[in-house]
Design a protein around this motif. Structure first.
Motif, PDB file in Angstrom:
ATOM      1  N   ARG A  97     -24.476  10.755   0.029  1.00  0.00           N
ATOM      2  CA  ARG A  97     -23.751  11.841   0.700  1.00  0.00           C
ATOM      3  C   ARG A  97     -24.694  12.698   1.543  1.00  0.00           C
ATOM      4  N   HIS A 155     -16.527   5.408  -1.517  1.00  0.00           N
ATOM      5  CA  HIS A 155     -15.771   6.610  -1.171  1.00  0.00           C
ATOM      6  C   HIS A 155     -16.652   7.836  -1.362  1.00  0.00           C
ATOM      7  N   LEU A 156     -16.206   8.956  -0.809  1.00  0.00           N
ATOM      8  CA  LEU A 156     -16.988  10.194  -0.890  1.00  0.00           C
ATOM      9  C   LEU A 156     -17.435  10.530  -2.321  1.00  0.00           C
ATOM     10  N   PRO A 157     -16.542  10.473  -3.330  1.00  0.00           N
ATOM     11  CA  PRO A 157     -17.003  10.833  -4.684  1.00  0.00           C
ATOM     12  C   PRO A 157     -18.078   9.880  -5.227  1.00  0.00           C
ATOM     13  N   ASP A 213     -10.374   0.592   2.929  1.00  0.00           N
ATOM     14  CA  ASP A 213     -11.550   1.408   3.202  1.00  0.00           C
ATOM     15  C   ASP A 213     -12.185   1.769   1.868  1.00  0.00           C
ATOM     16  N   HIS A 240     -14.112   2.414 -14.548  1.00  0.00           N
ATOM     17  CA  HIS A 240     -15.255   1.841 -13.836  1.00  0.00           C
ATOM     18  C   HIS A 240     -15.309   2.283 -12.368  1.00  0.00           C
ATOM     19  N   GLY A 241     -14.769   3.461 -12.113  1.00  0.00           N
ATOM     20  CA  GLY A 241     -15.033   4.070 -10.814  1.00  0.00           C
ATOM     21  C   GLY A 241     -14.149   3.599  -9.687  1.00  0.00           C
ATOM     22  N   ILE A 242     -13.082   2.867  -9.995  1.00  0.00           N
ATOM     23  CA  ILE A 242     -12.220   2.349  -8.936  1.00  0.00           C
ATOM     24  C   ILE A 242     -10.996   3.245  -8.719  1.00  0.00           C
ATOM     25  N   GLU A 301     -19.244  19.158  -5.811  1.00  0.00           N
ATOM     26  CA  GLU A 301     -18.918  17.895  -5.137  1.00  0.00           C
ATOM     27  C   GLU A 301     -18.065  17.026  -6.049  1.00  0.00           C
ATOM     28  N   ALA A 302     -17.113  16.304  -5.425  1.00  0.00           N
ATOM     29  CA  ALA A 302     -16.261  15.399  -6.202  1.00  0.00           C
ATOM     30  C   ALA A 302     -17.085  14.231  -6.715  1.00  0.00           C
ATOM     31  N   VAL A 303     -16.934  13.926  -7.997  1.00  0.00           N
ATOM     32  CA  VAL A 303     -17.579  12.751  -8.599  1.00  0.00           C
ATOM     33  C   VAL A 303     -16.592  12.100  -9.562  1.00  0.00           C
ATOM     34  N   ARG A 304     -16.851  10.829  -9.864  1.00  0.00           N
ATOM     35  CA  ARG A 304     -16.085  10.122 -10.896  1.00  0.00           C
ATOM     36  C   ARG A 304     -16.664  10.522 -12.253  1.00  0.00           C
ATOM     37  N   THR A 321     -10.062  15.208  -5.361  1.00  0.00           N
ATOM     38  CA  THR A 321     -10.624  14.437  -4.248  1.00  0.00           C
ATOM     39  C   THR A 321     -10.279  15.095  -2.913  1.00  0.00           C
ATOM     40  N   ASP A 381     -12.272  18.322  -2.043  1.00  0.00           N
ATOM     41  CA  ASP A 381     -13.635  18.053  -1.589  1.00  0.00           C
ATOM     42  C   ASP A 381     -13.646  17.417  -0.206  1.00  0.00           C
ATOM     43  N   LEU A 382     -12.698  16.507   0.034  1.00  0.00           N
ATOM     44  CA  LEU A 382     -12.618  15.849   1.344  1.00  0.00           C
ATOM     45  C   LEU A 382     -12.415  16.862   2.460  1.00  0.00           C
ATOM     46  N   HIS A 391     -15.469  18.802   3.003  1.00  0.00           N
ATOM     47  CA  HIS A 391     -16.499  17.943   3.592  1.00  0.00           C
ATOM     48  C   HIS A 391     -16.241  17.733   5.075  1.00  0.00           C
ATOM     49  N   SER A 441      -7.933   7.157   4.892  1.00  0.00           N
ATOM     50  CA  SER A 441      -9.137   6.468   4.435  1.00  0.00           C
ATOM     51  C   SER A 441      -9.767   7.219   3.260  1.00  0.00           C
ATOM     52  N   ALA A 462      -7.834   7.004   0.016  1.00  0.00           N
ATOM     53  CA  ALA A 462      -7.870   5.676  -0.610  1.00  0.00           C
ATOM     54  C   ALA A 462      -8.859   5.660  -1.771  1.00  0.00           C
ATOM     55  N   ALA A 463      -9.621   6.743  -1.927  1.00  0.00           N
ATOM     56  CA  ALA A 463     -10.543   6.850  -3.059  1.00  0.00           C
ATOM     57  C   ALA A 463      -9.806   6.961  -4.387  1.00  0.00           C
ATOM     58  N   LEU A 513      -6.257   5.761  -6.557  1.00  0.00           N
ATOM     59  CA  LEU A 513      -5.117   4.846  -6.559  1.00  0.00           C
ATOM     60  C   LEU A 513      -3.864   5.542  -7.068  1.00  0.00           C
TER      61      LEU A 513
END
Lengths: 290, 158
Positions: free
Chosen positions: A79, A103-105, A190, B45-47, B58-61, B112, B115-116, B119, B130, B133-134, B136
């Motif tokens: 980032r 993705h951003l996160p 994406d 698992h971060g999907i 900041e956004a994180v998983r 999400t 933060d987007l 950002h 886009s 899409a982070a 689901l």
């Protein structure tokens, strides 16, 4: 699922981290951003006995200007690279490629060093390193070793790092004057892993190509420069016919695998299309007409 | 028996401490140790993005971080968005645009999107699609979500 048990260390100095790495043997894994390693732990596909978390190690993050190159600490988050004006100006290929990383996160945590050391064939950072002939600065208790990208990426998820070595910085040569760069990628959605991505950087002198760099992700076990395609472009005007010939060369030379996401034949088609797109954009950005 | 450590974080402005084995994921620490079940856990698992929280802004998983790594961090979860009974403007816009059905992904969608927009405040609709899409969503088809985030980014009233 949940990760298996491990011994956890969070050193705060590089010396301490390197001692832990040397003393722990091959059962130790380094935890950088964790965006590839933690999923693998959660699935229990890996069961390292020791995790050395380098997130609190000082002095291995940040973007530095070292004259003809940028020195980017291994723990620099993707980032930070994405929003860095220094990177956008001096290494536009890395800037554009980073925008394609997940993705951003994920980029909030993911690091350039982690991506390089993990060496996923679909990852963008290794392709950029191969194209730009980046230098990997590696440290162990035995000292420093500088490894050219061409010798660093060995195979799928395999690098030239020895078990006691840690990647501490990546040196990225700056883009020369009169050059343009572009990264083109296709994924299902994406942010998903690339089905195919192509990195290109073209330098023009008096309208002729004086330097050409092409590499790819998702199109072979490890990123390589496509020398034959680069040769096709050298000394020419990088006109559409030359771009088409170079793209055909990349498609013939790449070594994609087929899986549930895309067949090898489809990836080869994408190699050609992405090479055409990347070269056309790079040429335009270098100041040539489209 | 097992090696546990004390972890202190600031969650939604409140200092909280809990015990955590090093392998405990931040998502499970928030839900099971601190009782903050607003953060949902989907794929681990971060999907899927359902577990997205903010760490130090900041956004994180949260399924891709260990709780011990968050020691000393400022964390924001979906529970911190509303002010009492008054929903956050983005939550109001999710309601207005019918941007949720079952609600499972909504905490991740909200964290999400916030933060987007911070950002990249000037996102086009394509960039919002886009970026979102982070996370689901298997119910809404995303249209309502995209409209809610677009209106939020444009600064419009809920």
């Amino acid at each position: 699922m949940k990760p298996p048990r491990f011994d956890y260390h969070a050193p705060e100095s590089l010396e301490e981290a390197l001692d832990l790495l040397a003393d722990s043997g091959p059962d130790a894994r380094i935890l950088a951003g964790g965006q590839s390693l933690v999923p693998v732990l959660n699935f229990r596909l890996a069961r390292p006995g020791v995790l050395i978390d380098i997130n609190r190690v000082t002095g291995i993050a940040g973007i530095g200007d070292a004259g003809d190159r940028l020195t980017i600490g291994a723990m620099t988050r993707q980032r930070e690279i994405e929003v860095s004006e220094t990177v956008a100006r001096a290494a536009p290929l890395l800037h554009e490629a980073t925008g394609h990383v997940a993705h951003l996160p994920i980029r909030s945590r993911g690091t350039i060093g982690g991506s390089m050391a993990n060496a996923d064939p679909a990852a963008e950072d290794p392709a950029v390193a191969a194209a730009l002939e980046a230098t990997m600065v590696c440290r162990s208790r035995r000292g420093e070793r500088r490894i050219a990208a061409a010798g660093f990426f060995v195979d799928v998820l395999t690098t030239a790092l020895e078990p006691d070595e840690m990647l501490v910085a990546v040196e990225i040569p700056k883009i020369p004057a009169g050059a343009g760069a572009a990264f083109a990628e296709i994924s299902r959605r994406d942010g998903d892993f690339a089905l195919a991505g192509v990195a290109a950087q073209i330098a023009l002198a008096n309208g002729r190509v004086s330097d050409a760099r092409i590499s790819a992700c998702g199109l072979g076990p490890a990123p390589v420069r496509f020398r034959e395609a680069e040769e096709i472009l050298l000394d020419g005007a990088c006109e559409p016919a030359a771009i088409a010939a170079a793209a055909a060369s990349v498609a013939a030379a790449c070594d994609p695998h087929g899986d549930v996401h895309a067949s090898a034949a489809y990836r080869r088609q994408l190699a050609e299309a992405m090479t055409r797109r990347a070269l056309a954009s790079a040429r335009e950005r270098a100041g040539g007409s489209a | 028996m097992s090696d546990t450590r004390s972890v202190t974080v600031t969650v939604n402005g409140e200092r909280r401490t809990g015990e955590a084995e090093p392998r405990l994921l931040l998502s499970d620490f928030l839900r099971e140790t601190l009782g903050l079940t607003g953060t949902h856990v989907g794929c681990e698992h971060g999907i899927c993005g359902a577990c997205t929280v903010h760490v130090d802004g900041e956004a994180v998983r949260s399924c891709l971080m260990f709780a011990v790594q968050a020691e000393g961090a400022e964390i924001a979860t979906v529970e911190g968005l509303a002010d009492g009974e008054t929903l956050h403007r983005l939550q109001q816009l999710f309601s207005k645009h019918r941007a949720l059905q079952c609600g499972f992904c909504t905490p991740g969608m909200l964290m999400t999107a916030l933060d987007l927009v911070r950002h990249r405040p000037d996102m086009t609709e394509a960039e919002i699609r886009s970026g979102m899409a982070a996370v689901l969503c298997r119910c809404t088809g995303y249209e309502g979500i995209v409209h809610a985030v677009a209106e939020y980014a444009s600064g419009g009233e809920a």
